[in-house]
Design a protein around this motif. Sequence first.
Motif, mmCIF file in Angstrom:
data_model
loop_
_atom_site.group_PDB
_atom_site.id
_atom_site.type_symbol
_atom_site.label_atom_id
_atom_site.label_comp_id
_atom_site.label_asym_id
_atom_site.label_seq_id
_atom_site.Cartn_x
_atom_site.Cartn_y
_atom_site.Cartn_z
ATOM 1 N N ALA A 160 -18.478 13.626 14.557
ATOM 2 C CA ALA A 160 -17.489 12.980 15.417
ATOM 3 C C ALA A 160 -17.056 13.849 16.591
ATOM 4 O O ALA A 160 -16.520 13.337 17.579
ATOM 5 C CB ALA A 160 -16.264 12.592 14.591
ATOM 6 N N VAL B 64 -18.495 7.086 18.379
ATOM 7 C CA VAL B 64 -18.478 7.224 16.922
ATOM 8 C C VAL B 64 -17.198 6.604 16.385
ATOM 9 O O VAL B 64 -16.105 6.983 16.800
ATOM 10 C CB VAL B 64 -18.567 8.705 16.505
ATOM 11 N N TYR C 163 -14.616 6.258 13.313
ATOM 12 C CA TYR C 163 -14.249 7.145 12.201
ATOM 13 C C TYR C 163 -13.031 6.543 11.504
ATOM 14 O O TYR C 163 -11.975 6.383 12.108
ATOM 15 C CB TYR C 163 -13.925 8.530 12.753
#
Length: 377
Positions: free
Chosen positions: A64, A95, A97
């Motif tokens: 990340a 990304v 998360y």
Amino acid sequence: MQSVCENSFRPTSPSFAASDLFVQVHKRFSSGFELDVSFAVPPGITILFGPSGAGKTTLLDCIAGLATPDSGRIAAAGCTFFEDKTRLPVKSRRVGYVFQDLALFPHLSVEKNIGYGIAGLHVSERRRRVDAVLESFRIATLRKRTPAETSGGERQRVALARALVTDPCVLLLDEPLAALDAASKSNIIEDLRTWNQAHRIPILYVTHNREEVFALGERVLVLDNGRVIAQGTPHGVMTAPQQETIAQLAGFENIYDTTVIAAHEDRGTMTCRTAAGNVELETPLVRAEVGSNLRVGIRAGDILLATVRPQGLSARNVLPGRMVSLAQRDVIVVARVNCGVEMEVHLTLAARDALQLQAGREVWLIVKTHSCHLMAS
């Protein structure tokens, strides 16, 4: 930034595609812990499995951009996230998360929580994306509520929707469903699968739960002490573990050091004697010489228990022993029996009561040959 990502993914093997998540990372910490991994996973759900402290969250943080490796390479969707002097900032990596604590903004509505990460888009595009993901995760009726006005399962859906509305090329899930019951978890995962059928991105899902490995993952990576020690299908990795760490994670409660004392090639078995207690077990035949040292793993749920010596069984291992202790864990009874070595046996409440089991009682353990799983010493 565009120039960094265009045509920058150079797979190190023809088997790695541009749609894969490719990770080759080395990072050493002052504590002495060292993360050293190399793998590629295709679109779909890959379970990242391993004991606490194995480096699972650290690995996600590196992907990340929340942690920076000392060396290596991270790339996905034709874009290099990290390599030498290339270090894309977090906001440029695309990304998604989702953390275990979800980190929703308590003062914002569900709708505003989801749209927070795409505030820079035109209002019509932002509305289109938010509406679409609200429908995908069946939370459209919650759009005006705050997180405090939703259930645990609904908050999990909001957190997933917030991560996916940004159109990520990789999704990282750090045990976000750990607190949910099995039914809620299953429903959310099915919605995630449906979403990913249309978007086809790599998803890394961290869990400590071996049942989730089989229920959720298309493939599994096992991480231990900062290294990938096994990878493959859940069935291949978890039902035939080659290392003790995986065997323990996969639920082999009984693991013993043994020596091969005889091979019976005509019936496809061999006899192994435990280092402690001199208990002899008939096991499947493997390529091991007489005198070789092996580890034998037996699941507690694969052992049958009797209060009278059984007759006429196909099972080759019938071991006399004495009950050491009984402990109830929810609807399972954990029995410990000394038969030369101490074995853990799992029983139902009904079996405990019908057999009138108690500490000190003489019993017999029945273990089928193919319930004895062999590993390297």
